[in-house]
Design an enzyme around this catalytic site. Structure first.
Site, PDB file in Angstrom:
ATOM      1  CG  PHE A   3      -7.345 -25.706  25.385  1.00  0.00           C
ATOM      2  CD1 PHE A   3      -6.884 -26.385  24.164  1.00  0.00           C
ATOM      3  CD2 PHE A   3      -8.844 -25.392  25.393  1.00  0.00           C
ATOM      4  CE1 PHE A   3      -7.843 -26.610  23.100  1.00  0.00           C
ATOM      5  CE2 PHE A   3      -9.731 -25.572  24.270  1.00  0.00           C
ATOM      6  CZ  PHE A   3      -9.246 -26.149  23.126  1.00  0.00           C
TER       7      PHE A   3
ATOM      8  CE  LYS B 167       5.311  -9.129  23.981  1.00  0.00           C
ATOM      9  NZ  LYS B 167       4.028  -8.606  23.823  1.00  0.00           N
TER      10      LYS B 167
ATOM     11  N   GLY C 185      -8.603 -10.920  24.857  1.00  0.00           N
ATOM     12  CA  GLY C 185      -7.493 -11.732  24.896  1.00  0.00           C
ATOM     13  C   GLY C 185      -5.965 -11.391  24.539  1.00  0.00           C
TER      14      GLY C 185
ATOM     15  CB  THR D 273      -6.155 -16.211  24.640  1.00  0.00           C
ATOM     16  OG1 THR D 273      -6.794 -15.834  25.797  1.00  0.00           O
ATOM     17  CG2 THR D 273      -6.521 -15.386  23.407  1.00  0.00           C
TER      18      THR D 273
ATOM     19  CE  LYS E 110       4.239 -12.665  26.339  1.00  0.00           C
ATOM     20  NZ  LYS E 110       3.436 -12.051  25.492  1.00  0.00           N
TER      21      LYS E 110
HETATM   22  P1  NDP Z   1      -4.453 -17.903  29.167  1.00  0.00           P
HETATM   23  O1  NDP Z   1      -4.560 -17.443  30.349  1.00  0.00           O
HETATM   24  O2  NDP Z   1      -5.572 -17.468  28.084  1.00  0.00           O
HETATM   25  O3  NDP Z   1      -4.171 -19.484  29.048  1.00  0.00           O
HETATM   26  C1  NDP Z   1      -3.396 -20.248  29.941  1.00  0.00           C
HETATM   27  C2  NDP Z   1      -3.693 -21.617  29.855  1.00  0.00           C
HETATM   28  O4  NDP Z   1      -2.808 -22.193  30.860  1.00  0.00           O
HETATM   29  C3  NDP Z   1      -5.337 -22.064  30.198  1.00  0.00           C
HETATM   30  O5  NDP Z   1      -5.665 -23.020  29.283  1.00  0.00           O
HETATM   31  C4  NDP Z   1      -5.015 -22.682  31.700  1.00  0.00           C
HETATM   32  O6  NDP Z   1      -5.754 -23.529  32.180  1.00  0.00           O
HETATM   33  C5  NDP Z   1      -3.557 -23.336  31.716  1.00  0.00           C
HETATM   34  N1  NDP Z   1      -2.726 -23.434  32.844  1.00  0.00           N
HETATM   35  C6  NDP Z   1      -2.812 -22.733  33.766  1.00  0.00           C
HETATM   36  N2  NDP Z   1      -1.993 -23.041  34.713  1.00  0.00           N
HETATM   37  C7  NDP Z   1      -1.926 -24.489  34.467  1.00  0.00           C
HETATM   38  C8  NDP Z   1      -1.201 -25.578  35.059  1.00  0.00           C
HETATM   39  N3  NDP Z   1      -0.640 -25.422  36.347  1.00  0.00           N
HETATM   40  N4  NDP Z   1      -1.245 -26.643  34.378  1.00  0.00           N
HETATM   41  C9  NDP Z   1      -1.660 -26.756  33.250  1.00  0.00           C
HETATM   42  N5  NDP Z   1      -2.369 -25.859  32.630  1.00  0.00           N
HETATM   43  C10 NDP Z   1      -2.347 -24.638  32.989  1.00  0.00           C
HETATM   44  O7  NDP Z   1      -3.081 -17.333  28.387  1.00  0.00           O
HETATM   45  P2  NDP Z   1      -2.855 -17.037  26.704  1.00  0.00           P
HETATM   46  O8  NDP Z   1      -3.173 -18.131  25.974  1.00  0.00           O
HETATM   47  O9  NDP Z   1      -3.120 -15.455  26.666  1.00  0.00           O
HETATM   48  O10 NDP Z   1      -1.386 -16.783  26.940  1.00  0.00           O
HETATM   49  C11 NDP Z   1      -0.441 -18.211  27.078  1.00  0.00           C
HETATM   50  C12 NDP Z   1       0.982 -17.714  26.906  1.00  0.00           C
HETATM   51  O11 NDP Z   1       1.213 -17.122  25.678  1.00  0.00           O
HETATM   52  C13 NDP Z   1       1.689 -16.680  27.850  1.00  0.00           C
HETATM   53  O12 NDP Z   1       3.098 -17.045  27.990  1.00  0.00           O
HETATM   54  C14 NDP Z   1       1.451 -15.396  26.940  1.00  0.00           C
HETATM   55  O13 NDP Z   1       2.428 -14.530  27.480  1.00  0.00           O
HETATM   56  C15 NDP Z   1       1.872 -15.784  25.661  1.00  0.00           C
HETATM   57  N6  NDP Z   1       1.311 -14.982  24.629  1.00  0.00           N
HETATM   58  C16 NDP Z   1      -0.134 -14.716  24.625  1.00  0.00           C
HETATM   59  C17 NDP Z   1      -0.677 -13.583  23.632  1.00  0.00           C
HETATM   60  C18 NDP Z   1      -1.835 -13.088  23.796  1.00  0.00           C
HETATM   61  O14 NDP Z   1      -2.334 -12.614  22.798  1.00  0.00           O
HETATM   62  N7  NDP Z   1      -2.867 -13.688  24.539  1.00  0.00           N
HETATM   63  C19 NDP Z   1       0.284 -13.193  22.713  1.00  0.00           C
HETATM   64  C20 NDP Z   1       1.708 -13.788  22.684  1.00  0.00           C
HETATM   65  C21 NDP Z   1       2.105 -14.682  23.518  1.00  0.00           C
HETATM   66  P3  NDP Z   1      -7.309 -23.519  32.092  1.00  0.00           P
HETATM   67  O15 NDP Z   1      -8.041 -23.170  30.698  1.00  0.00           O
HETATM   68  O16 NDP Z   1      -7.899 -24.800  32.967  1.00  0.00           O
HETATM   69  O17 NDP Z   1      -7.432 -22.136  33.163  1.00  0.00           O
HETATM   70  N1  HSE Z   2      -0.158  -9.329  26.503  1.00  0.00           N
HETATM   71  C1  HSE Z   2       0.680  -9.242  25.196  1.00  0.00           C
HETATM   72  C2  HSE Z   2       0.398  -7.939  24.553  1.00  0.00           C
HETATM   73  C3  HSE Z   2       0.477 -10.194  24.308  1.00  0.00           C
HETATM   74  O1  HSE Z   2      -0.481  -7.296  24.762  1.00  0.00           O
HETATM   75  O2  HSE Z   2       1.043  -7.568  23.516  1.00  0.00           O
HETATM   76  C4  HSE Z   2       1.284 -10.573  23.294  1.00  0.00           C
HETATM   77  O3  HSE Z   2       2.577 -10.903  23.463  1.00  0.00           O
END
Ligand code: NDP
Ligand code: HSE
Length: 445
Positions: A24, A217, A199, A26, A117
């Protein structure tokens, strides 16, 4: 050949799909918000309501406005295994823990949507096999270029074509940094801090700036495009952490922008044997090329296909909302199959092509150096390039006080010859400094 043996029957029109949202942050927070705000529309598109029945996080006590407390858990594995969960959405990040969760879900007959990814590029075969064995879906549109639907386009729309090359900007963070350094003169550190605040960056932004995220990717794009397995370890990777403000301004003066490109190519040797190469490195792009004007965290991907010709895809490459759009598209696809039965086509890696060594790839170089300003220096340098069968396209000299700045642009040549030249240049007495060595793309760009 992939085996897709199990035919899944659906839960039936109007039945609810139980979703476990793992993460939960970004992305996860936006997936939760959009799914809740548009619940009716999703129900129509799916054929039944999509219900988030649990949200796994690391810290259950963090304030999460709008999320009922009883949905939150810090035991992701238990949530995945619950009987009322049909679909697991993994947006945690990392490799080992999500791998465990995703495999547990697939093995238990639950479909999976992931934006991860790093996980897909490292373990695609294992995950695809588990999905095939269980007859469920594994979707990962958001894993490449966030909102740009390039995964679905390669999997479905271009499945009837022969793809020769996929190239472009696939990392939003590094594009944001390079663009800010070029357009506003921001420092590398400030631009990275801003990309993190917005983010875009990974939890550990080293993955972005060292090119690892783009390499994951590239591995996914090459696997889908060439119907063969390419993993993260197969991708040659250089990041942007060594790019300086001086490199950027020198590139600008010479009419280029510096972009971190991912390039995936199908190669054919003299005997007609095919192989693939995937690489990520900073690249000089002429200012008039469309990639040069890709700003902020936008991504752009070119696909060269035999029958379709050249295609270009452009859009938001990072951030909560754009990524949630891609995740939710997958949620709709996977949920429809859960309600109505069947599954989306899995991956097919039948071509089984070897990975070409990076040294066998053709590239062009832009080399910026300082040399002693005296007769014979140019001919010594030309001789070194000639020894390696590399011809010079342009040589520009700017005279200084006993020292001249020399900017050499080569024609396309074998990468390993180029690397040999760069090594030997440093050993020439008359070469005082090699300021930068940056590739120009040797293909369609
Ligand atoms: P964040 O770091 O913002 O969020 C990660 C979430 O995972 C947090 O809510 C965290 O909990 C939770 N978490 C971490 N460890 C655990 C655990 N052991 N058990 C349960 N929950 C856990 O990451 P993003 O949302 O940015 O990215 C998530 C995925 O999406 C990644 O694989 C990233 O590569 C991919 N992605 C991200 C993009 C982006 O622009 N941000 C774009 C495309 C892909 P808590 O809130 O309690 O810290
Ligand atoms: N960290 C990645 C980026 C998120 O900056 O492109 C999207 O995959």
């Amino acid at each position: 050949m992939t085996s897709q043996t199990k035919i899944r029957t659906g839960k039936g029109e109007g039945e609810a799909v139980g979703i476990a949202l793992l993460g939960f942050g970004t992305v996860g927070a936006e997936v939760f918000r959009l799914l809740g705000e548009n619940a009716d529309a999703f129900a129509h598109r799916i054929g039944g309501p999509a219900e988030i029945r649990g949200v796994a996080v690391q810290n259950k006590n963090k304030l999460r406005p709008g999320v009922p407390k009883d949905l939150l858990t810090d035991d992701a594995k238990a949530l995945v295994m619950r009987d009322d969960i049909d679909l697991v959405v993994e947006v945690i990040g990392g490799i080992d823990f999500p791998r465990e969760l995703v495999l547990a879900a697939l093995n238990a007959g639950k479909s999976v949507v992931t934006a991860n990814k790093a996980l897909v590029a490292a373990h695609a075969d294992e995950l695809a096999e588990a999905a095939d064995n269980a007859g469920v879906d594994l979707y990962f549109e958001a894993a490449v270029a966030a909102a740009i639907p390039v995964v679905g386009m390669l999997r479905r729309s271009l499945a009837g074509d022969q793809i020769q090359r996929i190239s472009g900007i696939v990392n939003g963070t590094t594009n944001f940094i390079l663009d800010a350094m070029e357009s506003t003169g921001a420092s590398y550190a400030d631009a990275l801090a801003e990309a993190t605040r917005l983010g875009y960056a990974e939890a550990d932004p080293t993955a972005d700036v060292e090119g690892h995220d783009a390499a994951s990717k590239a591995a996914i794009l090459a696997s889908l495009g060439f119907h063969t397995r390419v993993t993260f370890d197969d991708v040659y990777c250089e990041g942007i952490s060594n790019i300086t403000a001086e490199d950027i301004s020198a590139a600008q003066q010479a009419g280029y922008s510096i972009k971190l490109l991912a390039i995936c190519e199908r190669l054919r040797d003299a005997e007609g044997n095919e192989s693939v190469n995937a690489r990520v490195h900073p690249t000089l792009v002429p200012k008039e090329h469309p990639l040069a004007s890709v700003s902020k965290s936008y991504n752009a991907i070119f696909v060269e296909a035999e029958a379709a010709g050249s295609l270009m895809f452009y859009g938001n490459g990072a951030g909560g909302n754009p990524t949630a759009s891609a995740v939710l598209g997958d949620v709709v696809g996977a949920s429809r199959n859960i309600v109505h039965g069947g599954r989306a086509p899995g991956e097919n890696t039948y071509a089984n092509l070897p990975i070409a060594d990076f040294g066998q790839v053709y590239t062009r170089y832009h080399i910026d150096m300082e040399v002693v300003d005296r007769t014979g220096v140019l001919s010594a340098i030309s001789a070194l390039f000639a020894k390696h069968n590399v011809s010079l396209r342009t040589v520009r000299q700017e005279d200084g006080d006993g020292i001249a700045r020399l900017i050499v642009v080569t024609h396309t040549a074998l990468e390993h010859e180029m690397q040999g030249i760069v090594e030997e240049l440093g050993q020439l007495d008359d070469v005082k400094a090699v300021h930068s060595v940056i590739r120009l793309d040797g293909g369609q760009l």
